[in-house]
Design a protein around this motif. Structure first.
Motif, mmCIF file in Angstrom:
data_model
loop_
_atom_site.group_PDB
_atom_site.id
_atom_site.type_symbol
_atom_site.label_atom_id
_atom_site.label_comp_id
_atom_site.label_asym_id
_atom_site.label_seq_id
_atom_site.Cartn_x
_atom_site.Cartn_y
_atom_site.Cartn_z
ATOM 1 N N GLY A 1 0.785 -1.228 0.000
ATOM 2 C CA GLY A 1 0.000 0.000 0.000
ATOM 3 C C GLY A 1 0.810 1.268 0.000
ATOM 4 O O GLY A 1 0.256 2.351 0.203
ATOM 5 N N VAL A 2 2.119 1.169 -0.248
ATOM 6 C CA VAL A 2 2.992 2.344 -0.207
ATOM 7 C C VAL A 2 3.500 2.679 -1.608
ATOM 8 O O VAL A 2 4.020 1.817 -2.311
ATOM 9 N N LEU A 3 3.342 3.934 -1.996
ATOM 10 C CA LEU A 3 3.928 4.435 -3.235
ATOM 11 C C LEU A 3 5.176 5.237 -2.858
ATOM 12 O O LEU A 3 5.092 6.247 -2.180
ATOM 13 N N TRP A 4 6.339 4.767 -3.314
ATOM 14 C CA TRP A 4 7.612 5.409 -3.010
ATOM 15 C C TRP A 4 8.120 6.083 -4.280
ATOM 16 O O TRP A 4 8.254 5.438 -5.318
ATOM 17 N N PHE B 1 6.951 9.610 -0.117
ATOM 18 C CA PHE B 1 6.112 8.409 -0.157
ATOM 19 C C PHE B 1 4.705 8.781 0.297
ATOM 20 O O PHE B 1 4.512 9.648 1.155
ATOM 21 N N VAL B 2 3.733 8.146 -0.332
ATOM 22 C CA VAL B 2 2.319 8.392 -0.029
ATOM 23 C C VAL B 2 1.580 7.072 -0.146
ATOM 24 O O VAL B 2 2.132 6.059 -0.592
ATOM 25 N N SER B 3 0.311 7.088 0.218
ATOM 26 C CA SER B 3 -0.522 5.907 0.036
ATOM 27 C C SER B 3 -0.640 5.578 -1.441
ATOM 28 O O SER B 3 -0.788 6.465 -2.287
ATOM 29 N N ALA B 4 -0.578 4.307 -1.775
ATOM 30 C CA ALA B 4 -0.696 3.877 -3.165
ATOM 31 C C ALA B 4 -2.077 4.179 -3.732
ATOM 32 O O ALA B 4 -2.262 4.165 -4.964
ATOM 33 N N ASN B 5 -3.042 4.468 -2.864
ATOM 34 C CA ASN B 5 -4.387 4.823 -3.321
ATOM 35 C C ASN B 5 -4.478 6.278 -3.760
ATOM 36 O O ASN B 5 -5.482 6.690 -4.345
#
Length: 573
Positions: free
Chosen positions: A292-295, A541-545
Motif C-alpha cells: 500500500g505504499v507508493l515510493w 512516499f504516499v498511500s498507493a491509493n
C-alpha cells in the motif's frame, strides 16, 4: 450548519484514526501550523495550508522551476526597461467569504505586506524589489506611505501595476511565493486588521501577524476553505464557488502526531494518506516496500546546507582563553583563510554520504541546487584529504596554530542526527591531525541557535536554506553577499563577490547571470567561507491509493508534505 456538523463528525472520526474515506485526504504532520495569514507565512508548515486556501497572481508551470503561468492573473506585460509590471486579473473570482475579488484586494495585499514587513515574515525580499530595501518603515525612515502607495497601484483599467525602483530579474518568481497570496480586504478589515488607509498605516509597521484575526479566520480564493483549526488539527473542505476546476477530494485533514512510530502505524494501516517521515534511513527501513505504499525517489533537492565558520565570534563563552594557546581561540579564529581551507579538507564528504544519507547523496560545487539556473558543476570541490588539511593548518597564523593548538567549541541542533553525525565526523578528523587540536561539540535548542547565530554568537554551526522563490539570487545572495541574510552568522566579506552578486541582480540576461554566479562559486571555493554539506537525493512516499504524486509533476516549490503538488490536483483510486 448541517455541513459543518458533518465535517466536525468526520474530523472526530479521523482524529481517532478511523480509515481515511475516499473523498478525504488525511495528512499526519510532526509539527503545528504557526499561521494561516499569508502576510507572515514564512515556513513550510504554514505554507502547506496557505498555498491551498489562498492563491497568488501566478504559479509554477508543472514541475518547472523557470516557467511561470497565470493563476489569479490572466496575463502580464513588462515595460519601462523592466521596471514596470502590469497584470490583468481574472474575472469572476470569489473569496471564501463570498466577496468578489477585485484589483483593490490585490493592491491592499501587497501594501499590507510592505507595511508589516519584517525579517520573520519573508516580505523583506518583496520590499527589496518594490522599495529598494528589505527594511520596513520603523528601521528605514526614508520609507513613506507615498513610496509604498506608488509601488503598487490599480490603474483606471482595473489592472494591477507594480513600479520597481530598479530591475529585479527575480521579481516574477517572488510573486509565486505563498506569502504573496491575495487577501480579502473587506473581510480582513472587518475582522479588525489594517484597513488599507494612509491614516492608519504607521500603526501596523512591522506588526507580527502570526496570530492575527485573519490567521484565525482566513478568506482566500483557493480551491479549499478552512472549516476548523485547533492546536492539533486542521480541517478544510472544497470551496463550492471556486473559479477553477472542481477538486476531486472533498475534505483535507491535517493531524499533529508527534511520534514517528504512531504516524508510521497509521499510514501502514491506511488511516493516513501522507505522513511526515523520519529521514531516508528510517523511512527506507520502516516504510519502503510495504504493501500500500507508493515510493517516489530521485526527486530534486532544492535546499542547501553548510557548516558556517564565523569570523567574528561575539560570545566569550565559546572562546576559552580567547588566544591561540591551545586552551581556546580568538574571536577572529576563522578569519585566516588557511583555517577555513584546513577545516574544509578535514570533513569526510564520502563518509557522510555513506553513513548519513545511505549512499543517496551528492557533493555540490556551490550552495545552490543543481536544478537552478546559475549552478556550475565545473567549480572545484573539497575532498577529505588529511595531507592538505595538515598543510593548511601549518600555514595558518604563521605556524602558531599548529605549534600551540586550539580548543574550538561548536553547537549543533539538538535532536538532529545528521547535524550531530556531521560534527562528529569533522571533530574526529581534525583532532586526529594534531594532539593539540580539540573540537568540543554540544547540542543546543534550535530556537536558541537561531537567535544566537543571527547575533554572531556561534563559532561554528550547521544550517540550511530552502528557497523562497525559484531564482539563484535567493541562494547566492543569501549565502555569499556581505549584505545577505546569512552574513551576520559568519561575518565574511569579499568585495569582488559582492560586486558580482550586485551585477547579477541588475540584469535580466540569463547567460550573464550564470557567468557571474560561476565566478562567485569559483571565488568562494578559493576562500572557503563554508564547508558544503552533501545534498541528499530527494524522495517522498504516499498511500498507493493516492493519485497525483509522481516524479513527472513534482515541483519542489510547493510546500505540501514534500509531495510537490497542490491538494486540488490529488484524487484517490
Amino acid at each position: 450548519m448541517k455541513k459543518v456538523a458533518a465535517l466536525a463528525t468526520l474530523l472526530t472520526l479521523t482524529s481517532a484514526l478511523a480509515a481515511a474515506p475516499k473523498d478525504t485526504l488525511v495528512y499526519q504532520m510532526s509539527s503545528d501550523i504557526p499561521t494561516m495569514d499569508p502576510g507572515v507565512t514564512y515556513d513550510t508548515a504554514s505554507g502547506a495550508v496557505v498555498e491551498n486556501i489562498y492563491e497568488t497572481l501566478l504559479t509554477y508551470s508543472g514541475a518547472s522551476l523557470t516557467k511561470l503561468e497565470p493563476l489569479l492573473a490572466t496575463k502580464w506585460t513588462i515595460s519601462n526597461g523592466g521596471k514596470t509590471y502590469t497584470f490583468d486579473l481574472r474575472k469572476g473570482v470569489k473569496f471564501h467569504s463570498g466577496n468578489a475579488m477585485t484589483c483593490a484586494d490585490a493592491e491592499y495585499t501587497f501594501e499590507r505586506n510592505l507595511v508589516t514587513n519584517s525579517a520573520e515574515s519573508g516580505n523583506w525580499f518583496l520590499a527589496e524589489s518594490l522599495l529598494g530595501t528589505g527594511a520596513n518603515a520603523a528601521d528605514d525612515k526614508t520609507i513613506t506611505w507615498a513610496r509604498i502607495d506608488k509601488a503598487v497601484e490599480c490603474n483606471n483599467a482595473g489592472q494591477l501595476v507594480f513600479t520597481l525602483p530598479s530591475v529585479d530579474p527575480a521579481f516574477l518568481a517572488k510573486l509565486a511565493f505563498p506569502g504573496q497570496s491575495v487577501v480579502d480586504q473587506k473581510h480582513a478589515a472587518g475582522l479588525g486588521e489594517w484597513n488599507g488607509k494612509e491614516a492608519t498605516w504607521k500603526d501596523w509597521v512591522g506588526k507580527d501577524l502570526t496570530n492575527s484575526k485573519l490567521s484565525q479566520n482566513p478568506s482566500g480564493t483557493g480551491a479549499y476553505k478552512l472549516v476548523r483549526k485547533d492546536a492539533n488539527t486542521v480541517l478544510a473542505t472544497a470551496f463550492d464557488s471556486y473559479w477553477g476546476k472542481k477538486p476531486a477530494l472533498k475534505n483535507v485533514i491535517f493531524q499533529k502526531v508527534s511520534e514517528i512510530a504512531a504516524r508510521q502505524q497509521a499510514f501502514l494501516r491506511g488511516d493516513a494518506d501522507i505522513i511526515d517521515g523520519g529521514g531516508r534511513a528510517v523511512d527506507t527501513e520502516q516504510v519502503k516496500g510495504k504493501p500500500g505504499v507508493l515510493w517516489v525517489d530521485n526527486l530534486p533537492n532544492t535546499s542547501a546546507t553548510a557548516f558556517f565558520m564565523n569570523e567574528n565570534i561575539k560570545n566569550a563563552g565559546l572562546l576559552g582563553s580567547g588566544k591561540l594557546d591551545g586552551r581556546g581561540i580568538p574571536a577572529t579564529f576563522f578569519k585566516d583563510a588557511n583555517v577555513r581551507r584546513a577545516f574544509s579538507y578535514s570533513f569526510n564528504y564520502d563518509q557522510y554520504i555513506r553513513d548519513v544519507q545511505k549512499g543517496a547523496g551528492k557533493q555540490r560545487t556551490m550552495l545552490l541546487p543543481e536544478s537552478f539556473p546559475g549552478y556550475d558543476a565545473k567549480v572545484s570541490t573539497y575532498t577529505y584529504d588529511k595531507a592538505k588539511a595538515e598543510a593548511f593548518f601549518k600555514r595558518a597564523y604563521g605556524g602558531q596554530l599548529w605549534k600551540n593548538g586550539f580548543t574550538l567549541t561548536t553547537n549543533y541542533r539538538a535532536g538532529s542526527e545528521p547535524s550531530q553525525k556531521a560534527m562528529e565526523i569533522l571533530k574526529a578528523n581534525v583532532e586526529a591531525l594534531n594532539p593539540k587540536f580539540r573540537v568540543n561539540i554540544q547540542a543546543k535548542q534550535w530556537s536558541e541557535m537561531l537567535k544566537d547565530s543571527k547575533d554572531g554568537k556561534e563559532a561554528m554551526t550547521i544550517m540550511g536554506w530552502a528557497p523562497d522563490y525559484a531564482d539563484p539570487d535567493n541562494f547566492m545572495y543569501t549565502f555569499y553577499s556581505s549584505n545577505g541574510y546569512y552574513n551576520p552568522r559568519l561575518n565574511w566579506k569579499d568585495s569582488q563577490i559582492d560586486k558580482w552578486l550586485d551585477q547579477a541582480r541588475a540584469t535580466v540576461n540569463t547567460a550573464e547571470r550564470n557567468r557571474l554566479y560561476s565566478l562567485v562559486g569559483k571565488k568562494a571555493y578559493e576562500q572557503a567561507p563554508y564547508i558544503l554539506v552533501p545534498a541528499g537525493v530527494g524522495y517522498t512516499f504516499v498511500s498507493a491509493n493516492l493519485v497525483g504524486v509522481s516524479a513527472s509533476n513534482y515541483n519542489p516549490m510547493i510546500s505540501f508534505a514534500n509531495t510537490g503538488t497542490f491538494w486540488k490536483e490529488l484524487s484517490k483510486k
